[in-house]
Design a protein around this motif. Structure first.
Motif, PDB file in Angstrom:
ATOM      1  N   ARG A   1      -2.101   0.840  -6.479  1.00 27.97           N
ATOM      2  CA  ARG A   1      -3.318   1.297  -6.103  1.00 27.97           C
ATOM      3  C   ARG A   1      -4.718   0.631  -7.027  1.00 27.97           C
ATOM      4  NH1 ARG A   1      -6.105   5.110  -8.902  1.00 27.97           N
ATOM      5  NH2 ARG A   1      -4.224   5.397 -10.394  1.00 27.97           N
TER       6      ARG A   1
ATOM      7  N   LEU B   1      -4.790  -2.857  -5.359  1.00 25.82           N
ATOM      8  CA  LEU B   1      -5.241  -3.016  -4.050  1.00 25.82           C
ATOM      9  C   LEU B   1      -6.751  -2.678  -4.231  1.00 25.82           C
ATOM     10  CD1 LEU B   1      -3.083  -0.792  -1.636  1.00 25.82           C
ATOM     11  CD2 LEU B   1      -3.540  -3.048  -1.709  1.00 25.82           C
TER      12      LEU B   1
ATOM     13  N   ASP C   1       0.771  -1.051   0.021  1.00 26.27           N
ATOM     14  CA  ASP C   1      -0.215  -0.031  -0.151  1.00 26.27           C
ATOM     15  C   ASP C   1       0.897   1.431  -0.095  1.00 26.27           C
ATOM     16  OD1 ASP C   1      -1.750   1.932   0.561  1.00 26.27           O
ATOM     17  OD2 ASP C   1      -2.635   1.329   2.244  1.00 26.27           O
TER      18      ASP C   1
END
Ligand SMILES: Nc1ncnc2c1ncn2[C@@H]1O[C@H](COP(=O)(O)OP(=O)(O)OP(=O)(O)O)[C@@H](O)[C@H]1O
Length: 920
Positions: free
Chosen positions: A288, A291, A196
């Protein structure tokens, strides 16, 4: 002739076969090149970096019963064509290596025992025999590589991911599939622990193959761009993420896009309609997306895996590499696609304990996996027998969507994940059999490269821009249907197209080569009319950029841009919810984007024409040069006479004059091109800024629309609550009135003995011969009344909302007490009434709606007399009406006094008390 062929507007589509080594764009990279063949099949590459001697590409397949012999390579049938670039830079692999390449590599990964297996004390039935073989219950299997329980994520990437990155950069389509039983480690291998970027922590060592593929891809792109700066390499990546759940395709990047359709097009091949594609340029962008997509994926708990993937997930990246050959001004684009596929796990109902929804999912998963197995079987059969057969790709969405990877134009790496435990024996054996069959498939990967002249490329861009403009306008009209949600998606799409198009002029070589060749002669015709054409182009540029309503000039747009920014900056952040202003801005930006697109398309048109003229001029120059050289040589060979010499001298003088003229024109043309380029650059910057702003605004608009929806919902809720509260207040008032009424009644009824008691008390003090029983009863009644009053006072002191909950809890107790009190005072009738109300309240607890009806019915059905009574009761609650009530109480006591002949003094005492009691 060759030159003519190149400058012709016909697009040259050059495809290289799998056997050709792709162009090496990293000549200085020790031993490493943009190797199209995976290191599984190359001697160089990562092979050495991986633990053990991994030589899968040349390893013959295991010859266990039922295993087909390796099919002969079809490479020799594919005609070889080479690109110039390739000829200059490539290193040919040895023939032996070429012939063994089927484009498919299969790797088996055995995961460590999981907690459940350790608890069950399962024994291991799979053992790794070598770097590429293993045995399970005395059966021996060979693959391209075997990774055991100790293998790390890094090693898996080097075995599977790294070769795919190189394939992709070389222009080959590539796919990595993870197949295996549920809980065998497919998801862990493919995605692992995704980093992340907002966490501030370093990436985990447990990140899977996919994140590592992109880390390497971006660093290799940077490397290539630096090393091949003169070729003006330009890379672009766009990604999509989808899942196939119960045979329906859903967009994981835009979860509202469900049940998407797979389509097939002669030009683009198989694609998913309406699937979101996002441009990515670094690892953070990819993380991004990963996720986001993985967060939207369907997962569920089974007895074999607490986080079991219930769908097939496919992450796709399309990589485009554009570069330019300066010698002939031709542009090339290499387009490759990389699919990263995490298949849902096969499972047996008995073992996974699936039921209900999980069971239905499992049925769909098993069905689509068996269709995949069927396709693989047929492909393996075709590869062995060489006979063509129908391949049922269309039987399932998965095989239809990924048909290119299965027996088509792609390199395929299949990771088969297995558990070592004896409890999974049959599943593991079936996975290994599947892996064997997959190894028999033959793919025909080719480098996907198109070479085209700049003008063609530009014309294609113009066409796309115009199409997009049309689409934008028609979408605008459909806004009502699509709603605001689709607008950001559309804006992003238009912006991406424009961005791509704007990047193109930057790759055009600066100007016509300055030719320092003194000897070069020029034909008069070569420059004839050129001045005029340049003039006309110049005029067109200026006129076009100012003409007609669209006034889509970059200059105008340039002027407009600061306004947009000023508008955007002036916006008070506190008034962010000013949707109308935002909408206006969005519309203005939308217009600006359209205007920019039109203007840009027009500029590109002019640029394309100029390019064509430039290429034609270069061709003529070359031919003239060749002609002059020929004449010179012939003259020298013939020996020049004096008249010929004179003629030659005069010709030479003319040529020098023409040369000078030509030089001036060339300079003018160069200036013109530079002007156009700077204009394009300005437009590019302005449009890029506008596009970004537009996308942001569209996204903000979407967010505002969602917030508005939420606010409207909240308002509705508040309204409902308010109505509810009002209703409760009314009910509360009615109940209070009823209670007061009862209190009053009970007090009044007790008031009769009460004065007597008080009098008895007094008499007790004054006259000792008063009956003690009478006095005690009077005292007791007085205490009861006081207790009841106290309770009522407490009840009254609560606010209605606070009281509601307590009321409901206390209602029954209160009623019981009241009933008891009433009983204590021998109020039988009242006790019955309380009982009746008690049951009404019980009903109230059960059904609120019934209560409302009851209330309404009560209100409606009340006789005027009852209403009057109700009003009287309510009036007692009203402090303004208290005076009247006091009067009526006074009358009552007055009456009693007269009837019973009480003393004035006693009456006054009692009256004071009753006033206090009424004064809530
Ligand atoms: N090689 C490995 N090393 C350590 N842990 C692993 C390994 N492989 C799998 N695991 C663990 O095993 C569990 C199941 O793995 P995973 O979810 O990847 O299985 P799966 O094959 O994707 O299952 P499903 O098909 O049900 O989605 C996870 O907790 C994962 O972390």
């Amino acid at each position: 002739m060759a030159f003519q062929a190149r400058s012709s507007p016909v697009k040259h589509k050059i495809k290289r076969n799998a056997e050709n080594v792709p162009p090496n764009t990293t000549p200085g990279r020790g031993g490493s090149n943009l190797c199209g063949d995976s290191p599984l099949h190359c001697k160089s590459g990562v092979k050495a970096a991986v633990k053990g001697n991994f030589s899968a590409g040349t390893t013959p397949l295991h010859s266990s019963p039922g295993l087909p012999p390796r099919p002969p390579s079809s490479a020799s049938k594919i005609p070889k064509r080479k690109l110039l670039w390739e000829q200059q830079n490539s290193e040919q692999p040895a023939d032996s290596e070429k012939s063994s390449d089927t484009g498919v590599s299969v790797l088996v990964r055995v995961r460590p025992f999981n907690k459940k297996e350790l608890l069950e004390q399962s024994s291991a039935i799979i053992s790794k025999a070598s770097t590429n073989s293993l045995s399970i219950c005395d059966q021996h299997y060979t693959f391209d590589a075997v990774a055991d329980e100790d293998s790390t994520q890094e090693e898996m990437f080097k075995l599977v991911g790294l070769p795919m990155v190189e394939n992709c950069l070389a222009g080959f389509n590539s796919s990595i599939f993870a197949y295996g039983q549920t809980g065998s480690g497919k998801t862990y291998t493919m995605w692992g622990v995704v980093h992340d970027p907002t966490s501030g922590k370093p990436p985990s060592a447990e990140r899977g193959v996919t994140p590592r593929v992109f880390e390497t891809l971006f660093s290799r792109i940077k490397e290539e761009e630096t090393k091949n700066a003169e070729k003006q390499l330009f890379f672009q990546c766009r990604c999509s993420f989808l899942e196939i759940y119960n045979e329906q395709i859903a967009d994981l990047l835009e979860p509202r896009h469900k049940n998407l359709q797979v389509r097939e097009d002669v030009k683009t091949g198989v694609y998913v309609d309406n699937l979101t594609e996002e441009y990515v340029s670094n690892m953070d962008d990819v993380s991004r997306l990963l996720l986001k997509g993985l967060g939207n994926r369907r997962i569920g708990a089974t007895s074999l895996n607490t986080e079991s993937s219930r769908s097939h997930t496919v992450f796709t990246c399309v990589l485009e590499c554009r570069y330019k050959t300066l010698a002939d001004g031709m542009s090339s684009v290499r387009r490759s696609r990389i699919n990263l596929v995490d298949l849902a796990g096969s499972e047996r109902q008995k073992q996974s304990g699936a039921a209900g929804e999980r069971l239905k999912e499992a049925g769909n998963i098993n069905r689509s996996l068996s269709q995949l197995g069927n396709v693989i079987n047929i492909l393996a059969e075709i590869a062995q027998s060489g006979k063509q057969r129908h391949v049922p790709y269309r039987d399932s969405r998965l095989t239809f969507l990924l048909q290119e990877s299965l027996g088509g134009n792609a390199k395929l790496a299949m990771i088969c994940a297995v558990s070592p435990a004896d409890s999974c024996k049959s599943e593991s054996t079936s996975t290994l059999r599947f892996a064997q069959r997959a190894k028999a498939i033959q793919n025909k990967a080719v480098v996907n490269e198109e070479t085209t002249s700049d003008s063609n490329l530009l014309r294609e861009q113009i066409r796309q821009l115009k199409d997009e403009l049309k689409r934008m306008k028609s979408k605008e009209k459909q806004q009502g249907v699509d709603g605001p949600y689709s607008s950001a998606c559309n804006a992003r799409r238009s912006y991406n197209l424009l961005r791509l198009s704007l990047a193109l002029p930057m790759t055009v070589p600066a100007t016509v080569d300055s030719d320092s060749d003194e000897e070069m002669e020029i034909d008069e015709n070569a420059v004839e009319g050129r001045e005029n054409s340049v003039e006309s182009i110049k005029e067109n540029t200026v006129n076009d950029s100012r003409e007609n309503d669209h006034n889509a000039t970059p200059e105008k747009h340039d002027e407009q841009m600061p306004e947009y920014f000023a508008l955007a900056q002036q916006r008070d952040p506190d008034k962010a919810d000013d949707n109308q202003a935002r909408r206006r801005e969005v519309e203005e930006l939308q217009d600006a984007l359209e205007v920019a697109m039109t203007g840009h398309a027009r500029l590109l048109e002019q640029y394309a024409e100029l390019q064509e003229k430039h290429v034609a001029l270069v061709a003529k120059q070359r031919r003239i040069r060749e002609g002059v050289t020929d004449v010179r040589q012939m003259a020298m060979r013939a020996g020049a006479s004096s008249s010929q010499l004179k003629w030659l001298e005069s010709q030479a003088a003319q040529i020098v004059a023409l040369n000078l003229e030509r030089e001036q024109e060339r300079e003018a043309a160069n200036e013109e091109i530079e002007f156009l380029q700077s204009q394009l650059r300005d437009t590019a910057e302005a449009v890029q800024a506008a596009g970004e702003l537009l996308v942001r605004l569209k996204e903000a608009e979407e967010a505002a629309a969602i917030a508005n929806d939420a606010a409207a919902l909240a308002e509705q809720d508040a309204d409902r609550m308010y109505r509810e509260m009002e209703k409760l207040k009314r009910r509360h008032a009615t109940e209070m009135a009823t209670l007061q009424q009862r209190l009053l009644e009970s007090r009044l009824q007790r008031a009769a003995p009460c004065p007597m008691c008080v009098m008895a008390e007094r008499v007790k003090f004054q006259f000792t011969d008063v009956d003690p029983d009478t006095a005690a009863a009077a005292m007791e009644a007085e205490q009861d009344a006081a207790a009841l009053e106290q309770e009522l006072a407490q009840y009254k002191n609560h606010t209605p909302m606070e009281a509601i909950d307590e009321d409901e809890d206390e209602d029954e107790d209160e009623d019981e007490e009241l009933a008891a009190e009433s009983g204590g005072c021998d109020q039988q009738g009242q006790g019955e009434e309380l009982y009746a109300e008690d049951s009404w309240r019980e009903e109230d607890h059960r059904d609120d709606a019934a209560l409302e009806q009851e209330e309404e019915r009560y209100e409606e059905s009340s006789t005027p007399g009852e209403h009057k009574e109700g009003e009287k009761i309510a009036a007692r609650n009203d402090p303004c009406e208290q005076g009247e009530e006091e009067d009526s109480s006074r009358d009552y006591y007055e009456h009693h006094r007269q009837d019973d002949g009480f003393e004035d003094e006693i009456h006054d005492d009692l009256y004071d008390g009753s006033e206090d009691r009424c004064n809530f």
